[in-house]
Design a protein around this motif. Structure first.
Motif, short mmCIF file in Angstrom:
data_model
loop_
_atom_site.label_atom_id
_atom_site.label_comp_id
_atom_site.label_asym_id
_atom_site.label_seq_id
_atom_site.Cartn_x
_atom_site.Cartn_y
_atom_site.Cartn_z
N THR A 118 42.91 44.79 32.44
CA THR A 118 42.57 43.59 31.64
C THR A 118 41.60 44.09 30.71
OG1 THR A 118 40.89 43.12 33.49
CG2 THR A 118 42.86 42.13 33.42
N ALA A 181 36.74 40.37 45.61
CA ALA A 181 36.34 39.21 44.56
C ALA A 181 36.32 39.62 43.30
CB ALA A 181 34.97 38.67 45.07
N THR A 183 38.46 41.59 41.78
CA THR A 183 39.70 41.86 41.40
C THR A 183 40.23 40.11 40.98
OG1 THR A 183 39.79 43.42 42.60
CG2 THR A 183 41.91 42.53 41.91
N MET A 184 39.75 39.40 41.86
CA MET A 184 40.25 37.88 41.77
C MET A 184 39.67 37.27 40.46
SD MET A 184 40.47 36.11 45.59
CE MET A 184 39.47 37.11 46.48
N MET A 185 38.36 37.61 40.33
CA MET A 185 37.85 37.13 39.13
C MET A 185 38.42 37.43 37.83
SD MET A 185 35.04 35.67 38.11
CE MET A 185 33.15 36.20 38.49
N GLN A 187 41.45 38.48 37.61
CA GLN A 187 42.89 37.89 37.52
C GLN A 187 42.67 36.47 37.24
OE1 GLN A 187 43.96 38.28 41.69
NE2 GLN A 187 45.68 39.95 41.26
N TYR A 188 41.58 35.50 37.42
CA TYR A 188 41.39 34.22 37.19
C TYR A 188 41.48 34.19 35.49
CZ TYR A 188 39.81 29.52 37.26
OH TYR A 188 39.72 28.16 37.21
N PHE A 189 40.48 35.17 35.07
CA PHE A 189 40.62 34.91 33.38
C PHE A 189 41.70 35.86 32.82
CE2 PHE A 189 36.25 33.86 34.90
CZ PHE A 189 36.15 32.63 34.54
N SER A 191 45.31 37.07 31.37
CA SER A 191 46.74 36.43 30.96
C SER A 191 47.73 36.56 31.83
CB SER A 191 47.19 37.02 29.78
OG SER A 191 47.49 38.41 29.91
N ASP A 192 48.80 35.96 31.84
CA ASP A 192 49.96 35.97 32.81
C ASP A 192 50.64 37.42 32.73
OD1 ASP A 192 49.56 33.40 32.97
OD2 ASP A 192 51.47 32.68 31.98
N VAL A 195 47.89 39.37 34.77
CA VAL A 195 48.12 39.03 36.28
C VAL A 195 49.03 39.80 36.72
CG1 VAL A 195 48.22 37.23 37.97
CG2 VAL A 195 46.63 36.79 35.96
#
Lengths: 353, 237
Positions: A118, A181, A183-185, A187-189, A191-192, A195
């Motif tokens: 990302t 956490a 990694t999830m953060m 992923q949350y921000f 783009s598709d 992700v």
């Protein structure tokens, strides 16, 4: 000559353990052969043999040499490496829960990869697809950094702060939560597309390695394996406690440090190349321990074979169970490994000599 | 030689210094005229055996655990001689029937004998034992100490052990080292075992009785701190 029933029975015990080893190796070879012949392209056995013998022109040959073979070698190398790290970590931390996955080394690598995909933008786009080969290496490098960071923290905690092995496992759990956490953060921000590519990456899949990646893994794996094998007695000594090990002439502190670093290096390389594959590093050593006991002269090499076998079987199933859909092997290892593991634990729990 | 002293008087620390696990803050340890701290661990391991007070119980079988004692002498794989030594050590410690069982399945006393067997299999010139009989029953205490005594006599092995059971130590040791608060209080033969010395080291009054050949130390059952538990509980309430 005195009668020595104990020595005799010990020698036959050793022979029995060696027999298990031979059976494991044969099973691995057989499974490789079966795995080679199975796949969505419905290749006949004759086609397979002719492709193997170097019939360069056919599609079959391409499938064998560029898809199935690297995949099988990948599964073997990854299983081998993860199981080896598991054995080593369990030994030096005196804790059966230790493994690359439970200590957060794998998650650290995944976080590194997510960061690379990302923030730095190492993901396939139309523009850069030409140099995608190089980019995948970049993601791998960041995964390696992530894994190393986790390992460094663990090393510092264990060496400088002298934490107990239980505390080390707990810090591993904390680190893995932190990395997940993170990694999830990301992923949350993200783009598709990003992700999707992170998720794909964390799935763990042995098919994505090229021959070049595989040789890189092998270049690091083999020397570490030889090093650990040369130290198989020392690992037995370390398992009996650092003090005993020192009295037996082992430089325990140095050895623990080298072992942790090598285990982390090999793990991060595997995670960087194949993604996160859980469970093998934990299950393979334990399954092998139930078969041959805790002596590292036997446990170490046999766990490596068991790990390779587990991953190869899982991958073969992953390729064929929903054919033509190919599942990521990480899903199958846990699906198949967990029940098998539980079964063996139950069976082992009842076993009395 | 027996090392005797109260808890925390430095018995274990002394043994660890003698074996190079700890470096003495002052002074040096000499082994055969060589400075122990300048020797490599592998070299020390060939000459000095050590059984700590506490140990991990690994997953190894008893035979493998004892075979580990041969490690300093083995280069690649164990020879028939190594197996013979292990065989002897297992029989000496009477644990041969557990040979193929994992160490952690055994009882405390059996595990202690496994550790002793390992040290014997190491064939050291100096054997350091930190409370070698702490988990053993009466029979095995005598058996083990007898065997160690024979080994010291026959093979010229120097055995240094710490022990809380003064009477057991008195029967088997020929030299005594009394430690008090990290310092050597007295060192010598039987002549230093006097009621006065023991009282100084342990803060307990004792009487010595001669029975046949050996001396028996009996504590006079009177604690120095007359701590009345019932009274202190009442005061608290």
């Amino acid at each position: 000559m005195l009668d020595k029933p104990i020595v005799d029975s010990y020698k036959s015990y050793t022979r029995r353990r060696n027999r298990v080893f031979i059976v494991l190796i044969l099973t691995l070879l057989l499974t490789s052969a079966i795995s080679l012949s199975l796949g969505s392209s419905n290749m006949s056995l004759a086609d397979l043999v002719s492709a193997l013998l170097g019939n360069e022109e056919s599609t079959n040959s391409t499938i064998i040499w560029h898809i199935r073979f690297p995949r099988i070698i990948g599964a073997v190398l990854a299983g081998w490496a993860l199981a080896m790290s598991g054995v080593v970590l369990q030994c030096i931390l005196h804790n059966p829960l230790a493994s690359p996955y439970t200590l957060g080394i794998s998650q650290g690598a995944a976080f590194g990869a997510a960061l690379a995909i990302t923030v730095i933008g190492f993901q396939p786009t139309e523009v850069n697809s030409a140099i995608l080969n190089f980019l995948s290496l970049g993601t791998g490098f960041f995964a390696f950094l992530g894994a190393s960071a986790t390992t460094c923290v663990l090393l510092i905690l264990s060496q400088k702060r002298k934490l107990s092995s239980e505390a080390i496992i707990l810090s591993g759990v904390a680190l893995s939560a932190l990395a997940s956490a993170g990694t999830m953060m990301i992923q949350y921000f993200a783009s598709d597309i990003e992700v999707a590519s992170i998720v794909f990456w964390t799935f763990g899949d042995v098919s994505r390695a090229s021959w070049k990646d595989l040789s890189l893994v092998a270049i690091f794996l083999l020397p570490s394996f030889i090093y650990f094998m040369l130290n198989r007695w020392n690992m037995n000594a370390i398992m009996e406690g650092a003090e005993v090990a020192k009295t037996l002439g082992v430089n325990a502190e140095k050895m623990i440090k080298i072992n942790i670093m090598l285990a982390a290096l090999v793990t991060s390389l595997v995670v960087a190349t194949f993604g996160v594959i859980g469970f093998i590093g934990l299950a393979a050593p334990h399954i092998t321990r139930l078969l041959v006991g805790g002596d590292h002269r036997h446990l170490l090499p046999q766990s490596c074979i068991t790990g390779a076998l587990l991953l190869l079987v899982s991958d073969t199933i992953a390729r064929n169970i929903l054919s033509p859909v190919v599942l990521p092997v990480g899903i199958i290892t846990s699906f198949m490994g967990a029940p098998l593991f539980l079964y063996m634990l139950m069976k082992g729990g009842n076993r009395k000599f | 030689m027996a090392v005797i002293g109260m808890n925390g008087s430095g018995k274990s620390t002394l043994l660890k210094c003698l074996n190079g696990l700890l470096k003495p803050r002052s002074g040096i340890v000499m082994l055969d005229g060589k400075n122990l701290n300048k020797m490599k661990r592998e070299e020390i391991a060939k000459h000095v055996g050590y059984v700590p007070q506490r140990y991990h119980e690994g997953d190894l079988t008893v035979f493998d655990a004892v075979l580990l004692g041969r490690k300093p002498h083995i280069y690649w794989s164990p020879s028939d001689y190594d197996f013979d030594v292990v065989n002897y050590a297992l029989q000496a410690m009477e644990i041969e029937r557990y040979a193929l069982r994992p160490v952690r399945e055994l009882s405390g006393g059996e595990i202690q004998r496994v550790m002793l067997a390992r040290a014997i299999a190491q064939e050291p010139k100096v054997l350091l034992l930190d409370e070698p009989t702490s988990s053993l029953d009466l029979y095995h205490q005598i058996e083990v100490m007898n065997l160690l005594y024979m080994m010291a006599k026959d093979m010229g092995m120097a055995i240094i052990f710490s022990m809380h059971d003064i009477n057991l130590a008195l029967q088997f040791a020929d030299r005594f080292l009394l430690l008090k608060e990290g310092k050597v209080y007295a060192y010598g033969g039987l002549e230093i075992i006097t009621p006065q010395n023991i009282e100084d080291v342990f803060k307990v009054e004792v009487s010595l009785t001669q029975i046949g050949d050996h001396i028996l130390v009996t504590p006079l059952l009177k604690s120095k701190n007359n701590f009345d538990f019932a009274e202190s509980v009442n005061l608290g309430a």
